[in-house]
Design an enzyme around this catalytic site. Structure first.
Site, PDB file in Angstrom:
ATOM      1  N   LYS A  66       0.725  -1.820   0.245  1.00 57.75           N
ATOM      2  CA  LYS A  66       0.165   0.268   0.122  1.00 57.75           C
ATOM      3  C   LYS A  66       1.250   1.312  -0.138  1.00 57.75           C
ATOM      4  CE  LYS A  66      -4.017  -1.948   2.427  1.00 57.75           C
ATOM      5  NZ  LYS A  66      -5.351  -1.845   3.525  1.00 57.75           N
ATOM      6  N   MET A 217     -10.394  -5.580  12.914  1.00 56.91           N
ATOM      7  CA  MET A 217     -10.712  -4.808  11.146  1.00 56.91           C
ATOM      8  C   MET A 217      -9.930  -7.145  11.182  1.00 56.91           C
ATOM      9  SD  MET A 217      -8.505  -1.913  10.186  1.00 56.91           S
ATOM     10  CE  MET A 217      -8.872  -0.867  11.102  1.00 56.91           C
TER      11      MET A 217
HETATM   12  P1  NDP Z   1       1.146  -3.074  10.136  1.00 54.49           P
HETATM   13  O1  NDP Z   1       1.468  -4.746   9.832  1.00 54.49           O
HETATM   14  O2  NDP Z   1       1.128  -1.950   8.978  1.00 54.49           O
HETATM   15  O3  NDP Z   1       0.443  -2.858  11.559  1.00 54.49           O
HETATM   16  C1  NDP Z   1       0.298  -4.265  12.587  1.00 54.49           C
HETATM   17  C2  NDP Z   1       0.181  -3.255  13.880  1.00 54.49           C
HETATM   18  O4  NDP Z   1      -0.155  -4.055  15.107  1.00 54.49           O
HETATM   19  C3  NDP Z   1       1.008  -2.131  14.938  1.00 54.49           C
HETATM   20  O5  NDP Z   1       0.459  -1.207  15.227  1.00 54.49           O
HETATM   21  C4  NDP Z   1       1.894  -3.136  15.676  1.00 54.49           C
HETATM   22  O6  NDP Z   1       1.777  -2.234  16.154  1.00 54.49           O
HETATM   23  C5  NDP Z   1       0.144  -3.688  16.267  1.00 54.49           C
HETATM   24  N1  NDP Z   1       0.699  -5.176  16.854  1.00 54.49           N
HETATM   25  C6  NDP Z   1       1.108  -6.201  16.328  1.00 54.49           C
HETATM   26  N2  NDP Z   1       1.198  -7.613  17.083  1.00 54.49           N
HETATM   27  C7  NDP Z   1       0.407  -7.115  18.047  1.00 54.49           C
HETATM   28  C8  NDP Z   1       0.435  -7.462  20.121  1.00 54.49           C
HETATM   29  N3  NDP Z   1       0.553  -8.941  19.657  1.00 54.49           N
HETATM   30  N4  NDP Z   1       0.103  -6.680  20.497  1.00 54.49           N
HETATM   31  C9  NDP Z   1      -0.227  -5.346  20.027  1.00 54.49           C
HETATM   32  N5  NDP Z   1       0.339  -4.227  19.022  1.00 54.49           N
HETATM   33  C10 NDP Z   1       0.596  -5.308  18.130  1.00 54.49           C
HETATM   34  O7  NDP Z   1      -0.647  -3.758   8.968  1.00 54.49           O
HETATM   35  P2  NDP Z   1      -1.991  -2.920   9.332  1.00 54.49           P
HETATM   36  O8  NDP Z   1      -2.107  -2.040   9.665  1.00 54.49           O
HETATM   37  O9  NDP Z   1      -1.888  -2.875   7.372  1.00 54.49           O
HETATM   38  O10 NDP Z   1      -3.051  -4.397   9.674  1.00 54.49           O
HETATM   39  C11 NDP Z   1      -3.338  -4.805  10.674  1.00 54.49           C
HETATM   40  C12 NDP Z   1      -4.856  -5.394  10.583  1.00 54.49           C
HETATM   41  O11 NDP Z   1      -5.739  -5.118   9.945  1.00 54.49           O
HETATM   42  C13 NDP Z   1      -4.359  -7.202  10.392  1.00 54.49           C
HETATM   43  O12 NDP Z   1      -5.089  -7.998  10.356  1.00 54.49           O
HETATM   44  C14 NDP Z   1      -4.931  -7.056   8.606  1.00 54.49           C
HETATM   45  O13 NDP Z   1      -5.376  -7.953   8.015  1.00 54.49           O
HETATM   46  C15 NDP Z   1      -6.316  -5.724   9.089  1.00 54.49           C
HETATM   47  N6  NDP Z   1      -7.146  -5.198   7.327  1.00 54.49           N
HETATM   48  C16 NDP Z   1      -8.531  -5.908   7.130  1.00 54.49           C
HETATM   49  C17 NDP Z   1      -8.871  -4.907   6.308  1.00 54.49           C
HETATM   50  C18 NDP Z   1     -10.081  -5.276   5.900  1.00 54.49           C
HETATM   51  O14 NDP Z   1     -10.503  -4.877   4.414  1.00 54.49           O
HETATM   52  N7  NDP Z   1     -11.214  -6.180   6.972  1.00 54.49           N
HETATM   53  C19 NDP Z   1      -8.121  -4.074   6.135  1.00 54.49           C
HETATM   54  C20 NDP Z   1      -7.358  -3.629   5.711  1.00 54.49           C
HETATM   55  C21 NDP Z   1      -6.724  -4.073   6.835  1.00 54.49           C
HETATM   56  P3  NDP Z   1       3.819  -1.776  16.622  1.00 54.49           P
HETATM   57  O15 NDP Z   1       3.539  -0.321  16.031  1.00 54.49           O
HETATM   58  O16 NDP Z   1       4.360  -1.681  18.074  1.00 54.49           O
HETATM   59  O17 NDP Z   1       4.473  -2.658  16.193  1.00 54.49           O
END
Ligand code: NDP
EC number: 1.1.1.25
Length: 276
Positions: A66, A217
């Site tokens: 993206k 999500m």
């Molecule tokens: P990114 O990899 O960009 O971001 C991941 C985020 O999750 C960060 O803020 C990270 O925190 C946090 N995180 C990961 N593991 C943990 C944990 N164990 N505890 C707390 N925080 C955690 O992912 P995306 O933003 O691209 O995607 C996030 C979710 O949204 C995915 O599950 C994706 O499938 C879903 N999604 C769904 C859509 C839909 O249409 N339904 C559309 C787009 C996304 P930190 O910064 O501390 O690492």
């Protein structure tokens, strides 16, 4: 004549987008073909160019491209500019228009399908990655009383608060999870990828207000770990991200074809995990 569209990502085999767009095409009578394309992680621009050369009219973009899609766009909508991420490409003569329909999809699912008002409510957005970034502006447009952005790495939540402060009215706050002790929220959105690994953000107990909606999500068969936790904690309503997925697809379809398909039958077909 058939027009070609695609979703480009890596991995891509799991994508439900081809099924969703096939349903939209059937329902609206629009003559399109929509395929899933696996792009090598180091060859996103080349993959887009070759799809375009094959006659592609537009594409959806998913993980992990993206940000790159944002870079290759020659024209951006305000919501894509604010999100610094693009999930929809429209191939235009001489350029590529980049948009981000994720946030509009989420907000439409919450308001129109789940009939939950955002205005004047206390909203907690968990996560500060691409998905969180894409939904902040559309959430702010519905004037929540507070939009709290919480993230495991608090610094990233602070950065988003600063980036979006000009769109809010002083109602955006940033936090680490521990800072939320004693707070209550009407709408809690999980935009982290924690559920993908069966994990949970370290939320303090007692954050779900009476009548609250917990929204993940992520989607899976059955309740995600976050929705299981929200249920135990007394959230009144639960919803997974299937509705968002279908609504963001409908928004892309509208951009490409100028017609908005019916989403309810497609959400029902995919089996959203929603309770009211
Ligand atoms: P990114 O990899 O960009 O971001 C991941 C985020 O999750 C960060 O803020 C990270 O925190 C946090 N995180 C990961 N593991 C943990 C944990 N164990 N505890 C707390 N925080 C955690 O992912 P995306 O933003 O691209 O995607 C996030 C979710 O949204 C995915 O599950 C994706 O499938 C879903 N999604 C769904 C859509 C839909 O249409 N339904 C559309 C787009 C996304 P930190 O910064 O501390 O690492």
């Amino acid at each position: 004549m058939t027009d070609f569209y695609a979703v480009i990502g890596n991995p891509i085999a799991h994508s439900k987008s081809p099924l969703i767009h096939a349903e939209f095409s059937r329902q609206t009578g629009q003559d399109i073909r929509y395929e899933a394309i696996l792009a090598p992680v180091d060859a996103f621009p080349a993959t887009v160019s070759s799809f375009r050369a094959r006659g592609g009219k537009g594409a959806n973009v998913t993980v992990p491209f993206k940000l790159e899609a944002h870079k290759i766009s020659t024209r951006l909508t305000e919501r894509a500019q604010a999100a610094q991420a693009v999930n929809t490409l429209v191939f235009e003569p001489g350029g590529i228009a980049g948009d981000n329909t994720d946030g509009a999809g989420l907000v439409r699912d919450i308001r129109a399908n789940l009939k939950f008002l955002i205005k004047a409510r206390r909203v907690l957005l968990m996560g500060a990655g691409g998905a969180a970034r894409g939904v902040i502006l559309p959430l702010l447009e519905h004037k929540p009383q507070v939009l709290a952005i919480a993230n495991r790495t608090k610094q990233k939540a602070c950065e988003l608060q600063q980036l979006f402060s000009r769109y809010g009215n002083g109602n955006i706050v940033s936090a680490a999870y521990a800072d939320l002790a004693g707070e209550k929220f009407d709408l809690v959105i999980n935009a982290t990828s924690a559920s993908l690994r069966g994990e949970l953000p370290a939320l303090p107990a007692g954050i779900f207000a009476d009548g609250s909606l917990a929204y993940d999500m992520m989607y899976s068969d059955g309740l995600t770990p976050f929705l299981q936790y929200a249920k135990q904690q007394g959230a009144a309503r639960l919803a997974d991200g299937i509705g968002m997925l279908v609504e963001q697809a409908a928004e892309s379809f509208l951009l490409w074809r100028g017609i908005r398909p019916e989403t309810a039958p497609v959400i029902e077909m995919l089996g959203s995990c929603t309770t009211s």
